[in-house]
Design a protein around this motif. Sequence first.
Motif, short mmCIF file in Angstrom:
data_model
loop_
_atom_site.label_atom_id
_atom_site.label_comp_id
_atom_site.label_asym_id
_atom_site.label_seq_id
_atom_site.Cartn_x
_atom_site.Cartn_y
_atom_site.Cartn_z
N ARG A 52 52.85 35.36 41.75
CA ARG A 52 52.01 36.39 42.33
C ARG A 52 52.66 36.99 43.58
NH1 ARG A 52 46.84 36.92 40.44
NH2 ARG A 52 46.58 34.95 39.42
N LYS A 69 47.74 41.32 37.94
CA LYS A 69 48.11 40.58 39.14
C LYS A 69 48.06 41.38 40.43
CE LYS A 69 50.62 36.76 37.17
NZ LYS A 69 51.80 36.54 36.36
N VAL A 70 48.00 42.68 40.34
CA VAL A 70 47.92 43.44 41.59
C VAL A 70 47.09 44.70 41.37
CG1 VAL A 70 50.10 44.66 41.19
CG2 VAL A 70 49.26 44.38 43.51
N LYS A 71 46.34 45.05 42.38
CA LYS A 71 45.53 46.26 42.33
C LYS A 71 45.61 46.95 43.66
CE LYS A 71 42.24 44.87 38.86
NZ LYS A 71 41.44 43.70 38.57
N SER A 95 45.51 27.95 42.97
CA SER A 95 44.28 28.68 43.22
C SER A 95 43.98 29.48 41.95
CB SER A 95 44.46 29.67 44.37
OG SER A 95 45.03 29.03 45.48
N TYR A 127 44.86 25.94 31.23
CA TYR A 127 44.44 27.32 31.20
C TYR A 127 45.24 28.00 30.09
CZ TYR A 127 44.80 32.19 32.55
OH TYR A 127 44.84 33.55 32.55
N CYS A 132 46.02 32.87 26.07
CA CYS A 132 45.79 33.61 24.82
C CYS A 132 44.31 33.68 24.50
CB CYS A 132 46.50 32.94 23.66
SG CYS A 132 48.20 32.61 24.04
N ASN A 133 43.54 32.83 25.11
CA ASN A 133 42.12 32.79 24.83
C ASN A 133 41.45 34.01 25.47
OD1 ASN A 133 39.64 31.97 24.19
ND2 ASN A 133 39.71 30.05 25.31
N PRO A 149 38.90 36.30 27.39
CA PRO A 149 37.96 35.97 28.47
C PRO A 149 36.53 36.39 28.15
CG PRO A 149 39.23 37.91 29.02
CD PRO A 149 39.70 37.47 27.68
N THR A 163 35.47 38.87 41.91
CA THR A 163 36.77 38.87 42.56
C THR A 163 37.55 37.60 42.30
OG1 THR A 163 35.63 39.91 44.35
CG2 THR A 163 37.91 39.35 44.71
C1 LIG Z 1 45.80 33.01 43.61
C2 LIG Z 1 45.56 34.48 43.51
C3 LIG Z 1 46.32 35.34 44.29
C4 LIG Z 1 46.12 36.70 44.22
N1 LIG Z 1 46.90 37.50 44.98
C5 LIG Z 1 46.71 38.84 44.90
C6 LIG Z 1 47.50 39.74 45.67
O1 LIG Z 1 48.37 39.31 46.42
N2 LIG Z 1 47.27 41.06 45.60
C7 LIG Z 1 46.30 41.56 44.78
O2 LIG Z 1 46.14 42.76 44.75
N3 LIG Z 1 45.53 40.75 44.05
C8 LIG Z 1 45.71 39.40 44.08
N4 LIG Z 1 44.91 38.58 43.35
C9 LIG Z 1 43.86 39.18 42.50
C10 LIG Z 1 44.39 39.31 41.08
O3 LIG Z 1 45.68 39.75 41.04
C11 LIG Z 1 43.59 40.28 40.29
O4 LIG Z 1 43.55 41.50 40.95
C12 LIG Z 1 42.24 39.76 40.11
O5 LIG Z 1 42.28 38.45 39.63
C13 LIG Z 1 41.55 40.56 39.08
O6 LIG Z 1 40.20 40.21 39.20
P1 LIG Z 1 39.09 40.73 38.21
O7 LIG Z 1 37.81 40.54 38.88
O8 LIG Z 1 39.44 42.09 37.74
O9 LIG Z 1 39.21 39.69 37.07
P2 LIG Z 1 39.73 39.94 35.60
O10 LIG Z 1 40.99 40.70 35.61
O11 LIG Z 1 38.60 40.42 34.77
O12 LIG Z 1 40.03 38.48 35.18
C14 LIG Z 1 40.86 37.73 35.88
C15 LIG Z 1 40.73 36.36 35.24
O13 LIG Z 1 40.20 36.50 33.92
C16 LIG Z 1 40.76 35.60 33.09
N5 LIG Z 1 41.52 36.27 32.05
C17 LIG Z 1 41.91 37.54 32.04
N6 LIG Z 1 42.59 37.79 30.94
C18 LIG Z 1 42.61 36.65 30.24
C19 LIG Z 1 43.16 36.29 28.99
N7 LIG Z 1 43.86 37.14 28.26
N8 LIG Z 1 42.97 35.01 28.59
C20 LIG Z 1 42.27 34.13 29.32
N9 LIG Z 1 41.74 34.44 30.51
C21 LIG Z 1 41.91 35.68 30.96
C22 LIG Z 1 41.68 34.79 33.87
O14 LIG Z 1 41.00 33.65 34.26
C23 LIG Z 1 42.03 35.65 35.03
O15 LIG Z 1 42.41 34.90 36.13
C24 LIG Z 1 45.11 37.22 43.38
C25 LIG Z 1 44.35 36.37 42.59
C26 LIG Z 1 44.57 35.01 42.65
C27 LIG Z 1 43.79 34.10 41.78
#
Ligand SMILES: Cc1cc2nc3c(=O)[nH]c(=O)nc-3n(C[C@H](O)[C@H](O)[C@H](O)COP(=O)(O)OP(=O)(O)OC[C@H]3O[C@@H](n4cnc5c(N)ncnc54)[C@H](O)[C@@H]3O)c2cc1C
Lengths: 213, 615
Positions: free
Chosen positions: A81, A115-117, B50, B163, B166-167, B169, B181
């Motif tokens: 990340r 991973k990034v937004k 994390s 974790y 491929c599963n 969400p 978040t």
């Molecule tokens: C440790 C950590 C560090 C981070 N650092 C940064 C950073 O530096 N900058 C930044 O902008 N953002 C960071 N983030 C946020 C991250 O990159 C995403 O932006 C955020 O997780 C997306 O959140 P969301 O609510 O859209 O979740 P979603 O995108 O809806 O889901 C995220 C989670 O859904 C699950 N998921 C998604 N797809 C699948 C799949 N195909 N199979 C199984 N499970 C799946 C996973 O558990 C995943 O972690 C970080 C997140 C974490 C956990």
Amino acid sequence: MAGGSVSECKEYLFKVLVIGELGVGKTSIIKRYVHQLFSQHYRATIGVDFALKVINWDSKTLVRLQLWDIAGQERFGNMTRVYYKEAVGAFVVFDVTRGSTFEAVSKWKHDLDSKVKLANGSPIPSVLLANKCDQKKESFNSKVLMDSFCKETGFLGWFETSAKDNINVDEAAHFLVDNILANDKGLPYEESNGDRIKLDQETVAAESKPGCC
Amino acid sequence: MAAEDLPSEFDVVILGTGLAESVAAAAFSRVGQRVLHVDRRSYYAANWASFTFNGLLNWIQQYHVNELQDWSSLLEDGEEVIYLSNPDTASIKNLQVFCFTSEEDEKEEEASSSTPTNAAEDHNINADEEAVKESSETESAGNTVTNLLVAIDCIISEHSILYNPCNSPENVPDTARVSKTGSYFYLRLMYSRGSLVDLLIKSNVSRYAEFKNVTRILTYRQGKVEQVPCSRADVFASRQLSVVEKRKLMRFLTSCMEETEEQMAYHGRPYSEFLRDQQLGDNLEHFILHSIAMVTEHTLTEEGLASTRNFLQCLGRYGNTPFLFPVYGLGEIPQCFCRMCAVFGGIYCLRHSVSCLLVDKDTNRCKAVIDSRGQRISCSHFVVEEGYVGPERKRVATPPRFISRAVLITDSSVLSSNSDQQVSLVTIPPIAAGCAAVRMVELSSSTMTCMPGTYLVHLTCQSSGSAYEDLSPLVSRIFCTPDSPDQGNTQNCPSVLWCLYFNITDGSGLETEGHDLPSNVYMCSGPDGGLSHENAIKQAEAIFSKILPDEDFCPPAPNPEDIIYDGDATASAEGEDKEGEDKEGEKENQDKLEEAVLTEETVQTATATSTLPSG
Ligand SMILES: Cc1cc2nc3c(=O)[nH]c(=O)nc-3n(C[C@H](O)[C@H](O)[C@H](O)COP(=O)(O)OP(=O)(O)OC[C@H]3O[C@@H](n4cnc5c(N)ncnc54)[C@H](O)[C@@H]3O)c2cc1C
Ligand SMILES: Nc1nc2c(ncn2[C@@H]2O[C@H](COP(=O)(O)OP(=O)(O)O)[C@@H](O)[C@H]2O)c(=O)[nH]1
Ligand SMILES: [Mg+2]
């Protein structure tokens, strides 16, 4: 990631990622763009996170562009990340002579978006580069197909590039930076992350920070 | 992302991406060793990881059976095999999850989401009968705040938790209110001074990391959460302390920075006794013992004083309390070192393990490993996370120790203030004789770990029973849950929306030497309960200097911003620049460090909270 302003001049620092399969020409594109170099055989870049390109965008704007190469993690696509963190733009590169590298593009795009937004929650602007176009064969995808692929996958656009013959590299970078600047107008970086601490900038703020209650 | 064969020879193969392994990887790669770094998990940072909330649910849900494969066909003459095991099997147990959501929210959620799911079903784990009963009791009490929806009680002992990316969400339980978040799992703080911070700065790995300071330190006393004054200004502004107490506290904290004969006289006797004889009064004794030194009644004076000094020295380095919190969680820190390793040529593969080691019978050295795809990879050294080594190979002096952990998502802060963006550390002395002291951390949405309006709370203590037994009595006192004693009187305390209990091996209790392993195999332990993380850094450094006694450990990496090519001085410039940069960088860093020390000599006052002796 906007910087402060000196008189009328605005200075920006942008982290831009260059991702894609092994051997598609990521390092070559960076070298071409930043160092005006191309070599068929050079050793892998060791010990450098990114290359810095300073652009005098216009009379009032200076852009410092950090181009982050993906180091030894590309082979199996397991990026930390840390690599993606705080990026504000990305190039996804494939090799027009190897179809499999194009197939991997959407995987890279997906990894990027997960991973990034941007601070406002939208995906970071990204541009698709069809590299090694100097070796292009007839069978390469049509422009119409590429346009619709970009639309579906969420790329701002695509360029046929050649790091070897210096085709479209500057143009692609200009296009991406233009989009990043447009995004940046909305949300100054400093404001949203003002209280974050970098270890090598310690104590600067210890006293000036508001207390705990 | 193509799966291709790995090179068949490395200097160092490292299995596990925890902190110690990752620091070692960076150190070796940095000085030119060829490093292969793998982890059988799909994420970085092993037991330091994390997760997003969804990621955490996946982690809880996924089981993976470790099948032993027979790779003996790949053996050469004079070699024998050591099979490795699955790291998650032994290190995590007693995992229990409870999800409470309010009835009102439930209605809203039902309206907004078309698929309210029953997590117990989705997870294919039997709901705990008793907990379900509790839920109906709550309902009959007519409580509008909570309603127990789900209880999952599973003991993870024979399967690993994995974790699986491929599963899909989709089948995530109805947690719209709490997730979004992401809530991070292994939350840990770190002291703003010590081996880890020093190493981050020295190596320039700090450029990859961002931190926040813990904004306040709280303590739990006589059923109430109180703020502990944390800086000189806080002490004087404090309304809890009398003028006399303020003076006494300042005097004590200033005087304890130096070793005095009076202190020496108390060596070997409890710190609490020393404090009592300082005639500080109950308030101050409590603050100093539990929140500043963060020790127990029985801790010896020399240790208590050392902890107090450490606290005071860390104070003010980056902010008002001595604690840092890595943005996105401590799981980022091992990844920073992995990035450094990769930048210097290290190769990374997740979901990739080492099934066995091939050992030369004559020399008792590991000559090669067989990876999980059956490829033979030669190596000169092998570094491994403790969990991968089977119990039959370990020298276990004492039974393994465990840490009890709870992770809660709550709807308000344990101590509301004019800011809803606090990061609080709460030290909780043992609630009854024989109980352990508990350290609690409460994060607001400013840490990027939870949604606005919710708080993420972590509780940690040394285990005596299961995590649920150790921590739930405290949780039901401080928070409002269906177990809380006086349901009628809960308007002030935060409600728990979701919680998770589990036990994890205490890395500090594990020996890293003296095991039945080949001489070039080195073992690293996982996280311990402490806040200093000294252990992991020391292990990595010890392994490094055993293998490369003459090399520098993590010298500063060149700063790429300073490597400016302007067309002609190119290609070869890289190597040269690096040399030059190294020295300059080092000097600069040293200057900075010294500066920091100088600016800090004035003793500030503080009080923090937290426990867990790391012995
Ligand atoms: C440790 C950590 C560090 C981070 N650092 C940064 C950073 O530096 N900058 C930044 O902008 N953002 C960071 N983030 C946020 C991250 O990159 C995403 O932006 C955020 O997780 C997306 O959140 P969301 O609510 O859209 O979740 P979603 O995108 O809806 O889901 C995220 C989670 O859904 C699950 N998921 C998604 N797809 C699948 C799949 N195909 N199979 C199984 N499970 C799946 C996973 O558990 C995943 O972690 C970080 C997140 C974490 C956990
Ligand atoms: N013909 C041609 N070859 C290229 C081009 N870009 C890169 N290459 C070659 O492709 C190979 C891989 O390039 P490299 O930059 O190392 O790819 P990376 O692994 O993505 O960083 C090298 O041999 C380059 O010389 C290009 O535009 N045209
Ligand atoms: Mg490259």
